[in-house]
Design an enzyme around this catalytic site. Structure first.
Site, PDB file in Angstrom:
ATOM      1  N   CYS A 144       0.721  -0.859   0.095  1.00 32.96           N
ATOM      2  CA  CYS A 144       0.189  -0.114  -0.452  1.00 32.96           C
ATOM      3  C   CYS A 144       0.968   1.475  -0.594  1.00 32.96           C
ATOM      4  CB  CYS A 144      -0.919   0.343   1.328  1.00 32.96           C
ATOM      5  SG  CYS A 144      -1.784   1.311   1.608  1.00 32.96           S
ATOM      6  N   CYS A 147      -0.583   4.201   1.533  1.00 31.89           N
ATOM      7  CA  CYS A 147      -0.085   3.993   3.321  1.00 31.89           C
ATOM      8  C   CYS A 147       0.929   4.332   3.861  1.00 31.89           C
ATOM      9  CB  CYS A 147      -0.678   2.495   3.764  1.00 31.89           C
ATOM     10  SG  CYS A 147      -2.727   1.884   2.783  1.00 31.89           S
ATOM     11  N   ASP A 148       2.111   3.919   2.970  1.00 31.09           N
ATOM     12  CA  ASP A 148       3.553   3.730   4.198  1.00 31.09           C
ATOM     13  C   ASP A 148       3.969   4.539   2.737  1.00 31.09           C
ATOM     14  OD1 ASP A 148       2.753   2.287   5.780  1.00 31.09           O
ATOM     15  OD2 ASP A 148       2.796   0.317   4.255  1.00 31.09           O
TER      16      ASP A 148
END
Length: 318
Positions: A144, A147-148
């Site tokens: 992701c 997300c990261d």
């Protein structure tokens, strides 16, 4: 501690049973519990869902300093339990939708009944299946970018994939990375033409064609990936600080395939503006029905919706 599902009486009947325990499932449990519906949550074999495989979560509202994914799921669980939800370790292995209350089977042996069911089984990211890819998950390996990606500022990064998702994630990573290597096993991309062109035109993305990833390098964190050209079989190390996998997700919906309406990828279809499936009394939320956003905050939002939808249906006397 909540009782194990195997100890539950065979005759028990509930107003709401929630299948799954990620952000969607726990949020549904919170709202259903606050509505005095005494929901039962079956956590499945991976309590907390995909977030239990992540480290820092910095994009969920309210966690100013960020939070570890497993810790955030424990917070979600504790809040739901505080208001009366019961979380049980166990997997729903059968659901009979033919009559209400619905009959569920837990771990192939324990039957229970429920007036409504909320499906929050999520989706699983597809990985390449490499041993070190699994070992370094959350320590430089991610599925992701949204997300990261922010954890890798100034680094060179690698991403594998060839569809629209891979293009979107590669472009997103350029906001943080000094360079993005896009690794694709063929000599042409599967993505839409417009997405391909955006990637091809970006000065900080370089595509490595006809190439596969054979290993992820690093002891405690990712230091590179080993790639092999499928034509000449030559291998080389690609020094990168992070490795992103963008080869798709698989919704965890196989249990419901014979009777719930789904799209061609297996995501559950819900009525517009609702979490109601094609069967009255069965609702779907989170990544099991969302193939677009796939974020913890959107999953939680649909979990809230599912609980409210279930509450309203029960209140109507149906």
């Amino acid at each position: 501690m909540a009782p194990d599902s195997s100890t539950a009486p065979h005759s028990e009947t509930h107003r709401v049973v929630i299948i799954g325990s990620g952000p969607a499932g726990y949020t549904a449990a919170l709202y259903a519990a606050r509505a005095n519906l005494s929901p039962i949550v079956y956590s499945g074999l991976e309590p907390g869902g995909q977030l239990t495989t992540t480290t820092d979560v910095e994009n969920y509202p309210g966690y100013v300093e960020g939070v570890l994914g497993p810790a955030m799921m424990e917070d979600f669980k504790a809040q739901a339990v505080r208001f009366g939800a019961e979380v049980r370790y166990g997997k729903v292995t059968h659901l009979d939708p033919s009559e209400r209350p619905f009959r569920l089977l837990i771990d192939d042996e324990t039957p229970i009944l429920s007036d409504t069911v909320i499906i929050a089984t999520g989706a699983s990211a597809r990985y390449l299946g490499l041993d070190n890819e699994k070992r370094l998950l959350g320590r430089g390996v991610s599925a992701c970018a949204t997300c990261d990606g922010a954890f890798f500022r100034g680094m060179e990064l690698a991403i594998v994939g060839g569809g629209d998702t891979a293009m979107e994630e590669a472009l997103f990573l350029t906001r943080f990375a000094s360079k993005v290597w896009l690794i694709h096993r063929r000599d042409q991309l599967r993505a839409s033409k417009i997405m391909q062109q955006r990637v091809l035109d970006h000065p900080n993305i370089e595509i490595i064609w006809n190439t596969i990833v054979t290993d992820v390098l690093g002891e405690d964190e990712v230091t590179g990936v080993l790639v092999k050209n499928v034509q000449d079989q030559l291998e080389r190390d690609l020094p990168v600080g992070g490795f992103f996998v963008a080869i798709g997700h698989t919704p965890n919906t196989s249990l419901f395939q014979s009777w719930l309406e789904m799209d061609d990828q297996g995501y559950i279809k819900t009525k517009p503006g609702s979490t109601q499936t094609n069967i009255e009394g069965i609702f779907a939320c989170g990544d099991a029905q969302d193939h677009v956003y796939r974020q913890a905050v959107t999953a939680a939002g649909t979990g809230c919706m599912a609980a409210i939808d279930a509450e309203r249906l029960l209140a109507s006397g149906l």
